[in-house]
Design a protein around this motif. Structure first.
Motif: not given
Length: 312
Positions: A5-31
């Motif tokens: 009944l499962i068709t595909h993978l949607r998303h992965v959700d991560l909790a992090v203490p340094d939210y601002d640093k992680q957000l900057e990395f995933y947007t400006n560096t990872w793409g």
């Protein structure tokens, strides 16, 4: 075997203490693109994916894998899966209902045998996405997620029995026995893999790029940016996909890949590959050798959030 009944993978959700640093990395560096952001939570989309988001980041006191989300075709399939799991004694986190996350939809959550939270949903609105252009070294979509388990045989059996995942291939060595199982829920070689590890944790999350050139450009771009590379670039035997593994600011292993194998499910037979053979780990011979150092980088920190549901 239950009906798939499962068709595909949607998303992965991560909790992090340094939210601002992680957000900057995933947007400006990872793409990834910040599709929706709020105070302490961000929904990040891959440019070429119809999914509302591929990664959710949440500010938290402790690092953890919040959940892995999979898609289903219809609300009826969601209800059927919830009934199936509940009847089998699997602990549900929530009953099927309207989702409050971007794109809405209908879904529910449950704990797998290791205590990680899994979501299954249908009827999520399609995000306006675009074709990633030639030369763009950004993720097209989330390709697959790999998880660590101290009892991987039981975890493989759980996903086969309850979610109808199929085994594509297995990695083993003469000294360690079987160490990784590649599981599929559609024609792609794997959307989930289960690795033998010392504790429950995220092994890595992998993102598909447009092609070989874009994958190599992305690998080089990250190296120039000073992102720590764990392993690669190379091409695996199982899945026949390329790999370049990096560490995000919180020590999660993340991968750029492309050309993950598509299978004829009617004729496919799983292989048992010996990963002590260098051709199995890297057909090209361009990556640094697989070693204890490389393996330990993907053990990650123990996920102490097991059997504790993340906030919606």
């Amino acid at each position: 075997m239950n009906e798939r009944l499962i068709t595909h993978l949607r998303h992965v959700d991560l909790a992090v203490p340094d939210y601002d640093k992680q957000l900057e990395f995933y947007t400006n560096t990872w793409g990834l693109e910040p599709e929706t952001t709020d105070d302490g939570i961000a929904f990040l989309a891959a440019a070429g994916s119809p999914e509302q988001y591929s990664v959710r980041l949440r500010k938290a006191d402790e690092k953890r894998l919040d959940l892995i989300s999979f898609g289903a075709a219809t609300a009826g399939d969601v209800d059927a899966m919830a009934d199936r799991l509940g009847s089998a004694g699997v602990q549900l986190v929530s009953e099927p209902d309207k989702l409050q996350t971007p794109g809405g939809g209908y879904g529910f959550r449950f704990f797998d045998n290791d205590g990680r939270t899994i979501e299954v949903s249908s009827d999520v609105a399609v995000r306006q996405h675009r074709k990633v252009e030639e030369g763009e070294s950004i993720p097209v979509k989330l390709s697959h997620v790999v998880i660590n388990s101290p009892n991987p045989e039981a975890t493989v059996a759980f996903y086969q029995q309850h979610l109808a995942f199929a085994l594509s291939d297995t990695l083993m060595s003469p000294h360690m026995g079987e160490v990784m199982w590649f599981m599929r829920t559609n024609i792609y070689h794997h959307s989930l893999a289960i690795a033998r590890g010392p504790h429950v944790s995220l092994h890595h999350a992998s993102f598909e790029l447009r092609g070989i050139d874009e994958y190599m450009r992305g690998t080089g771009r990250l190296l120039r940016a000073g992102v720590e590379k764990v392993w690669g670039p190379g091409r695996h035997m199982a899945g026949n996909n390329t790999f370049s593994y990096f560490l995000d600011p919180h020590g999660n292993t993340i991968e750029y890949t492309t050309e993950l194998e598509q299978l004829d499910e009617d004729t496919w037979h799983p292989h048992l590959y010996d990963f002590s053979d260098p051709m199995v780990t890297d057909q090209w011979g361009t990556a640094n050798p697989m070693s204890e150092f490389v393996a330990k980088k993907s053990f990650n920190d123990p996920d102490r959030g097991v059997f504790v549901a993340p906030p919606v």
